[in-house]
Design an enzyme around this catalytic site. Structure first.
Site, PDB file in Angstrom:
ATOM      1  N   ASN A 180       0.857  -1.190   0.000  1.00  0.00           N
ATOM      2  CA  ASN A 180       0.000   0.000   0.000  1.00  0.00           C
ATOM      3  C   ASN A 180       0.892   1.239   0.000  1.00  0.00           C
ATOM      4  OD1 ASN A 180       0.552   0.856   2.851  1.00  0.00           O
ATOM      5  ND2 ASN A 180      -0.307  -1.171   3.228  1.00  0.00           N
ATOM      6  N   ASP A 211      -4.167  -6.560   5.146  1.00  0.00           N
ATOM      7  CA  ASP A 211      -5.134  -7.490   5.735  1.00  0.00           C
ATOM      8  C   ASP A 211      -4.990  -8.886   5.136  1.00  0.00           C
ATOM      9  OD1 ASP A 211      -6.451  -5.778   7.549  1.00  0.00           O
ATOM     10  OD2 ASP A 211      -7.434  -4.784   5.856  1.00  0.00           O
ATOM     11  N   PHE A 213      -4.845   3.025  14.593  1.00  0.00           N
ATOM     12  CA  PHE A 213      -5.164   4.010  13.551  1.00  0.00           C
ATOM     13  C   PHE A 213      -6.230   3.389  12.662  1.00  0.00           C
ATOM     14  CE2 PHE A 213      -2.324   7.750  13.114  1.00  0.00           C
ATOM     15  CZ  PHE A 213      -1.604   7.586  14.289  1.00  0.00           C
TER      16      PHE A 213
HETATM   17  O1  PMT Z   1       2.730   6.263   6.541  1.00  0.00           O
HETATM   18  P1  PMT Z   1       2.063   7.531   6.045  1.00  0.00           P
HETATM   19  O2  PMT Z   1       2.263   7.758   4.578  1.00  0.00           O
HETATM   20  O3  PMT Z   1       2.463   8.717   6.877  1.00  0.00           O
HETATM   21  O4  PMT Z   1       0.492   7.341   6.218  1.00  0.00           O
HETATM   22  C1  PMT Z   1      -0.063   7.209   7.487  1.00  0.00           C
HETATM   23  C2  PMT Z   1      -1.208   6.192   7.523  1.00  0.00           C
HETATM   24  C3  PMT Z   1      -2.359   6.728   6.699  1.00  0.00           C
HETATM   25  C4  PMT Z   1      -0.759   4.843   6.984  1.00  0.00           C
HETATM   26  C5  PMT Z   1      -1.585   6.005   9.025  1.00  0.00           C
HETATM   27  O5  PMT Z   1      -1.852   7.240   9.591  1.00  0.00           O
HETATM   28  C6  PMT Z   1      -2.727   5.033   9.211  1.00  0.00           C
HETATM   29  O6  PMT Z   1      -3.886   5.355   9.066  1.00  0.00           O
HETATM   30  N1  PMT Z   1      -2.400   3.772   9.575  1.00  0.00           N
HETATM   31  C7  PMT Z   1      -3.356   2.683   9.739  1.00  0.00           C
HETATM   32  C8  PMT Z   1      -3.728   2.102   8.416  1.00  0.00           C
HETATM   33  C9  PMT Z   1      -4.582   0.861   8.576  1.00  0.00           C
HETATM   34  O7  PMT Z   1      -4.088  -0.223   8.410  1.00  0.00           O
HETATM   35  O8  PMT Z   1      -5.811   1.070   8.985  1.00  0.00           O
HETATM   36  P2  PMT Z   1      -6.902  -0.122   9.189  1.00  0.00           P
HETATM   37  O9  PMT Z   1      -8.151   0.609   9.433  1.00  0.00           O
HETATM   38  O10 PMT Z   1      -6.839  -1.085   8.058  1.00  0.00           O
HETATM   39  O11 PMT Z   1      -6.436  -0.892  10.496  1.00  0.00           O
HETATM   40  C10 PMT Z   1      -6.863  -0.545  11.815  1.00  0.00           C
HETATM   41  C11 PMT Z   1      -5.758  -0.786  12.811  1.00  0.00           C
HETATM   42  O12 PMT Z   1      -5.465  -2.196  12.905  1.00  0.00           O
HETATM   43  C12 PMT Z   1      -4.454  -0.100  12.481  1.00  0.00           C
HETATM   44  O13 PMT Z   1      -3.912   0.399  13.678  1.00  0.00           O
HETATM   45  C13 PMT Z   1      -3.604  -1.226  11.907  1.00  0.00           C
HETATM   46  O14 PMT Z   1      -2.204  -0.999  12.169  1.00  0.00           O
HETATM   47  C14 PMT Z   1      -4.108  -2.435  12.663  1.00  0.00           C
HETATM   48  N2  PMT Z   1      -4.019  -3.694  11.895  1.00  0.00           N
HETATM   49  C15 PMT Z   1      -4.622  -3.809  10.677  1.00  0.00           C
HETATM   50  C16 PMT Z   1      -4.549  -4.998  10.005  1.00  0.00           C
HETATM   51  C17 PMT Z   1      -3.844  -6.084  10.573  1.00  0.00           C
HETATM   52  N3  PMT Z   1      -3.744  -7.243   9.943  1.00  0.00           N
HETATM   53  N4  PMT Z   1      -3.265  -5.932  11.767  1.00  0.00           N
HETATM   54  C18 PMT Z   1      -3.341  -4.770  12.439  1.00  0.00           C
HETATM   55  O15 PMT Z   1      -2.812  -4.654  13.543  1.00  0.00           O
END
Ligand code: PMT
Length: 402
Positions: free
Chosen positions: A211, A280, A327
């Site tokens: 990504n 994911d 996040f």
């Molecule tokens: O790196 P930059 O260019 O500065 O951009 C920042 C960002 C947009 C990447 C950052 O601010 C951000 O939003 N990060 C989280 C992105 C994300 O994976 O969001 P999500 O909604 O898919 O996941 C929710 C949370 O679960 C996140 O904290 C993620 O780290 C965590 N997660 C997700 C999937 C997974 N398999 N394991 C996880 O722990």
């Protein structure tokens, strides 16, 4: 964001080492932030670079002698010492360190050091044998007893041709030490794990799914946590960013690797902040050879990756540690999705990103986020530099810790 250093009075002491030329860059950078920098040079320092250089870069008069007739003040050292918010000595030679450790006041710089009650940052620079000599080490130990902060020199090739420890640190390291000295140490004694960047999920030796995360948000969080006194472990997917100063950085590539490293370390953490964009899903198999171009399409079996944060949420024990921050990268229904993830992953705080706006989310230097805490209190933040955004997120985390 107004610089932390704007209007701060910084007394910048320079002693005689070849590294004086590097101090010129530091003075220039400090002056650019709006700091009011006054330079004091020993006689030996003026042999390497003239005081005129520092006067030009700082925009202020440079002091070199105890009894400068044109100073118009006969107690220069007391006035300068009284007025400053921070006292930096860079480069600090073995001779100057010895004087400070033994309370000598035989030149303006050493007199100022005795007379000042400001926070003192000492940046040694010298030949590696001089640095490692028991006398210098004993002097540095004594300075630490006097509560001077010593920023250890770097290892590498020295101007004298020797290789070893003794090289003046780079500006990036100095900058962090200086900013930290003006920052409340409200994360002292906290161990913080921060994840950053993307994960890459390979499906043959040449290609992967990933990504657009640049790591900027996570690295900004790591820098500001370090400035606030935390021990920081930064677990990062592939990015082009250099390791922040003073931070332990562990590089990973895939979500499975990130999962493994987080699980190895989280037991020692007080706070875990997952800002990484973890994939994911991943291709189930990685082909041993590069998949040949030929057919119109290829079949990839895609399987889910472990949800690292959800697993940590499940493991969170009764003492509520580690404090968990997630996040959420959202393109629609931001608040609803954020609340759902906060609950589902048992978090203390969720930072909801808008990833649609052109100045926010992936790859940008700015971000627009909303915070929702474990009591469902919502805080909407405007578009901010990621650095500033990180500061506000830590402010919120510090409140949640209390
Ligand atoms: O790196 P930059 O260019 O500065 O951009 C920042 C960002 C947009 C990447 C950052 O601010 C951000 O939003 N990060 C989280 C992105 C994300 O994976 O969001 P999500 O909604 O898919 O996941 C929710 C949370 O679960 C996140 O904290 C993620 O780290 C965590 N997660 C997700 C999937 C997974 N398999 N394991 C996880 O722990």
């Amino acid at each position: 964001m107004k610089s932390l250093l704007a209007d701060k009075k910084i007394l910048f002491g320079i002693s005689g080492s070849i590294a004086v030329y590097k101090a010129a860059e530091w003075v220039r950078e400090l002056a650019k932030t709006g700091a009011d920098v006054t330079v004091v040079m020993t006689d030996a320092a003026t042999r390497f670079v003239s005081s005129l250089t520092f006067a030009t870069l700082s925009g202020n008069r440079v002091y070199t002698g105890m009894f400068e007739s044109d100073a118009g003040e006969n107690v220069t050292h007391i006035n300068l010492a009284r007025e400053c918010d921070l006292f930096i000595i860079a480069p600090a030679t073995a001779q100057t360190i010895a004087k400070l450790a033994n309370g000598f006041a035989d030149n303006l710089l050493s007199s100022l050091a005795l007379a000042s009650r400001a926070k003192m940052l000492v940046f040694p620079a010298m030949n590696s044998n001089m640095y490692s000599h028991a006398a210098t080490q004993a002097n540095l130990a004594r300075l630490k007893e006097y509560e001077y902060s010593i920023i250890e020199p770097d290892e590498g090739m020295l101007a004298c041709g020797d290789e070893g420890v003794g090289r003046l640190v780079e500006w990036g390291v100095a900058r962090e030490a200086i900013l930290s000295s003006f920052t409340p140490q409200d994360l002292e004694e906290q161990t913080v794990i921060i994840t950053a960047g993307p994960t890459c999920e390979p499906f043959d030796p040449a290609r992967h799914m990933s990504n657009r995360s640049s790591g900027k948000m996570g690295f900004a969080l790591a820098r500001s946590a370090k400035r606030r006194g935390a021990k920081v472990i930064l677990i990062s997917g592939p990015t082009s960013l250099g390791a922040p100063s003073g931070v332990e950085m562990i590089n990973v590539t895939s979500a499975l690797q990130m999962h493994e490293v987080v699980m190895e370390n989280y037991n020692n953490a007080d706070i875990v902040v997952m800002s990484a964009a973890v994939s994911d899903y991943r291709p189930e198999k990685i082909a041993e050879q590069k998949i040949k171009k030929g057919s119109d399409s290829i079949d990839l079996e895609i399987v889910p990756n472990p949800d690292i944060l959800k697993e940590l949420g499940k493991r969170k024990d009764k003492t509520k540690r580690p404090l968990l921050v997630g996040f959420a990268a959202e393109s629609s229904d931001h608040l609803e999705e954020g609340k759902r993830k906060l609950k589902e992953k048992n978090l203390d705080l969720i930072v909801i990103n808008d990833i649609i706006g052109k100045d926010t989310g992936f790859g940008t230097d700015t971000n627009q986020v909303n915070l929702i805490d474990r009591d469902y209190q919502l805080e909407k933040l405007p578009l901010l530099a990621k650095e500033e955004c990180a500061y506000i997120i830590w402010d919120k985390i510090v409140k949640l810790l209390q």
